[in-house]
Write an enzyme that holds these catalytic residues in place. Structure first.
Site, mmCIF file in Angstrom:
data_model
loop_
_atom_site.group_PDB
_atom_site.id
_atom_site.type_symbol
_atom_site.label_atom_id
_atom_site.label_comp_id
_atom_site.label_asym_id
_atom_site.label_seq_id
_atom_site.Cartn_x
_atom_site.Cartn_y
_atom_site.Cartn_z
ATOM 1 N N PRO A 41 0.823 -1.188 0.092
ATOM 2 C CA PRO A 41 -0.049 -0.061 -0.060
ATOM 3 C C PRO A 41 0.992 1.456 0.180
ATOM 4 O O PRO A 41 1.789 1.214 0.776
ATOM 5 C CB PRO A 41 -0.766 -0.172 1.249
ATOM 6 C CG PRO A 41 0.006 -1.192 1.975
ATOM 7 C CD PRO A 41 0.692 -2.057 1.163
ATOM 8 N N ASN A 42 0.357 2.142 -0.956
ATOM 9 C CA ASN A 42 0.806 3.729 -0.777
ATOM 10 C C ASN A 42 2.176 3.680 -1.720
ATOM 11 O O ASN A 42 2.567 4.928 -2.083
ATOM 12 C CB ASN A 42 1.011 4.261 0.493
ATOM 13 C CG ASN A 42 -0.072 4.497 1.203
ATOM 14 O OD1 ASN A 42 -1.308 4.986 0.788
ATOM 15 N ND2 ASN A 42 -0.120 3.731 2.632
ATOM 16 N N ARG B 274 5.660 12.565 -2.846
ATOM 17 C CA ARG B 274 6.108 13.097 -1.245
ATOM 18 C C ARG B 274 7.205 12.385 -0.583
ATOM 19 O O ARG B 274 7.596 11.350 -1.027
ATOM 20 C CB ARG B 274 4.485 13.040 -0.485
ATOM 21 C CG ARG B 274 3.569 13.996 -0.928
ATOM 22 C CD ARG B 274 2.539 13.940 0.447
ATOM 23 N NE ARG B 274 2.695 12.608 1.129
ATOM 24 C CZ ARG B 274 1.543 12.027 1.468
ATOM 25 N NH1 ARG B 274 0.126 12.298 1.291
ATOM 26 N NH2 ARG B 274 1.662 10.956 2.478
ATOM 27 N N TYR C 75 12.007 8.105 0.783
ATOM 28 C CA TYR C 75 11.778 7.274 -0.293
ATOM 29 C C TYR C 75 12.248 7.363 -1.409
ATOM 30 O O TYR C 75 12.441 6.700 -2.518
ATOM 31 C CB TYR C 75 10.255 7.174 -0.353
ATOM 32 C CG TYR C 75 9.585 6.628 0.943
ATOM 33 C CD1 TYR C 75 9.866 5.378 1.452
ATOM 34 C CD2 TYR C 75 8.427 7.181 1.345
ATOM 35 C CE1 TYR C 75 9.457 5.211 2.847
ATOM 36 C CE2 TYR C 75 7.793 6.760 2.457
ATOM 37 C CZ TYR C 75 8.276 5.985 3.171
ATOM 38 O OH TYR C 75 7.657 5.429 4.294
ATOM 39 N N ASN D 124 8.344 -5.645 -1.418
ATOM 40 C CA ASN D 124 8.072 -4.801 -0.548
ATOM 41 C C ASN D 124 6.806 -4.509 0.104
ATOM 42 O O ASN D 124 5.815 -3.826 -0.650
ATOM 43 C CB ASN D 124 8.517 -3.455 -1.296
ATOM 44 C CG ASN D 124 8.473 -2.278 -0.227
ATOM 45 O OD1 ASN D 124 7.877 -2.344 0.883
ATOM 46 N ND2 ASN D 124 9.161 -1.072 -0.781
ATOM 47 N N ALA E 198 3.595 -1.053 4.538
ATOM 48 C CA ALA E 198 2.957 -0.870 6.116
ATOM 49 C C ALA E 198 2.543 -2.376 6.333
ATOM 50 O O ALA E 198 2.662 -2.633 7.413
ATOM 51 C CB ALA E 198 2.150 -0.008 6.145
ATOM 52 N N GLU F 116 12.776 -10.047 0.646
ATOM 53 C CA GLU F 116 11.864 -8.647 1.113
ATOM 54 C C GLU F 116 12.750 -7.361 1.063
ATOM 55 O O GLU F 116 13.889 -7.393 0.974
ATOM 56 C CB GLU F 116 11.891 -8.658 2.524
ATOM 57 C CG GLU F 116 11.068 -7.703 3.358
ATOM 58 C CD GLU F 116 10.764 -7.617 4.825
ATOM 59 O OE1 GLU F 116 11.274 -8.934 5.517
ATOM 60 O OE2 GLU F 116 10.122 -6.975 5.405
ATOM 61 N N HIS G 269 12.892 -3.051 1.492
ATOM 62 C CA HIS G 269 12.395 -1.787 1.621
ATOM 63 C C HIS G 269 13.208 -0.466 1.059
ATOM 64 O O HIS G 269 14.546 -0.751 1.450
ATOM 65 C CB HIS G 269 12.285 -1.419 3.350
ATOM 66 C CG HIS G 269 11.462 -2.500 3.947
ATOM 67 N ND1 HIS G 269 9.997 -2.529 3.892
ATOM 68 C CD2 HIS G 269 11.560 -3.903 4.359
ATOM 69 C CE1 HIS G 269 9.498 -3.304 4.470
ATOM 70 N NE2 HIS G 269 10.353 -4.245 4.856
ATOM 71 N N ARG H 70 14.142 3.880 11.775
ATOM 72 C CA ARG H 70 12.961 4.865 11.832
ATOM 73 C C ARG H 70 12.140 4.558 13.014
ATOM 74 O O ARG H 70 12.678 4.046 14.081
ATOM 75 C CB ARG H 70 11.868 4.682 10.503
ATOM 76 C CG ARG H 70 13.014 4.839 9.351
ATOM 77 C CD ARG H 70 12.083 4.803 8.232
ATOM 78 N NE ARG H 70 11.069 5.632 8.039
ATOM 79 C CZ ARG H 70 9.940 5.498 7.226
ATOM 80 N NH1 ARG H 70 10.053 4.794 6.307
ATOM 81 N NH2 ARG H 70 8.965 6.270 7.292
HETATM 82 O O1 CA2 Z 1 10.850 1.754 3.118
HETATM 83 C C1 CA2 Z 1 9.878 0.951 2.721
HETATM 84 O O2 CA2 Z 1 10.008 0.765 1.379
HETATM 85 C C2 CA2 Z 1 8.492 0.753 3.391
HETATM 86 O O3 CA2 Z 1 8.136 -0.411 3.114
HETATM 87 C C3 CA2 Z 1 7.519 2.170 2.755
HETATM 88 C C4 CA2 Z 1 6.389 1.827 3.393
HETATM 89 C C5 CA2 Z 1 6.340 1.990 4.828
HETATM 90 O O4 CA2 Z 1 4.986 1.914 5.400
HETATM 91 C C6 CA2 Z 1 7.238 0.941 5.376
HETATM 92 O O5 CA2 Z 1 7.426 0.986 6.843
HETATM 93 C C7 CA2 Z 1 8.684 0.966 4.895
HETATM 94 C C8 CA2 Z 1 5.392 3.147 2.907
HETATM 95 C C9 CA2 Z 1 5.232 3.524 1.497
HETATM 96 C C10 CA2 Z 1 4.585 4.606 1.627
HETATM 97 O O6 CA2 Z 1 5.261 5.504 0.201
HETATM 98 C C11 CA2 Z 1 4.954 6.970 0.235
HETATM 99 C C12 CA2 Z 1 5.502 7.384 -0.539
HETATM 100 C C13 CA2 Z 1 5.215 8.620 -0.839
HETATM 101 C C14 CA2 Z 1 4.241 9.326 -0.521
HETATM 102 C C15 CA2 Z 1 3.384 8.360 0.380
HETATM 103 C C16 CA2 Z 1 3.687 7.276 0.658
#
Ligand code: CA2
Length: 145
Positions: A11-12, A19, A24, A75, A78, A99, A101, A108
């Site tokens: 997700p996301n 953002r 990221y 990946n 969340a 896996e 990330h 974090r």
């Molecule tokens: O670091 C990673 O790849 C994560 O899997 C990314 C997830 C986070 O919940 C994990 O803890 C670590 C979140 C991805 C959301 O990405 C966004 C990017 C831009 C705007 C909004 C969300």
């Protein structure tokens, strides 16, 4: 014959590039998909790259991977920190899992330090941004040789 790798994104991740580039990176998920396609091709892999915001859809794709893919890069975003369902599906698939990330989850918030997926992955890559996907494909290509 080319080995088939399913690259799953949770997700996301479809929001990448819009953002939080400090966490990221600036690349979009489309950029990462292109990186995986070209990187996979040079490693002799066929890459099926997908993203879903729905836990059940990810579970279904993992179930379908049994028989349809040789390995999985995931990946789980969340869902890494919450999903016993994804853990169970990956375990049942019986395929090698890497896996990934983008961020270093251990640097974090404490709630990101544990992943339900890590126990069913043979390797975990985090903190290298989009390069982590290339490293995961490289590791999987070696494993599937
Ligand atoms: O670091 C990673 O790849 C994560 O899997 C990314 C997830 C986070 O919940 C994990 O803890 C670590 C979140 C991805 C959301 O990405 C966004 C990017 C831009 C705007 C909004 C969300």
């Amino acid at each position: 014959m080319a080995k088939r790798v399913l690259v799953l994104n949770g997700p996301n991740l479809n929001m990448l590039g819009t953002r939080e580039p400090d966490i990221y990176g600036a690349q979009t998920l489309g950029d990462i998909a292109a990186l995986c396609q070209s990187g996979g091709e040079s490693l002799g892999l066929t890459v099926d790259f997908r993203q879903s915001n729905h836990e059940g859809e990810l579970v279904t794709w993992i179930q379908e991977a049994r028989g349809g893919a040789d390995g999985i890069v995931i990946n789980p975003a969340a869902y890494s920190h919450t999903s016993v369902a994804i853990h169970d599906a990956l375990k049942a698939a019986g395929l090698p899992v890497v896996e990934v990330h983008l961020s270093n989850i251990h640097q974090r918030e404490p709630f990101r330090h544990h992943s339900y997926v890590s126990a069913v992955a043979y390797g975990v890559i985090c903190g290298f941004g989009a390069v982590g996907y290339s490293l995961a494909l490289q590791a999987l290509a070696e494993k599937l040789q």
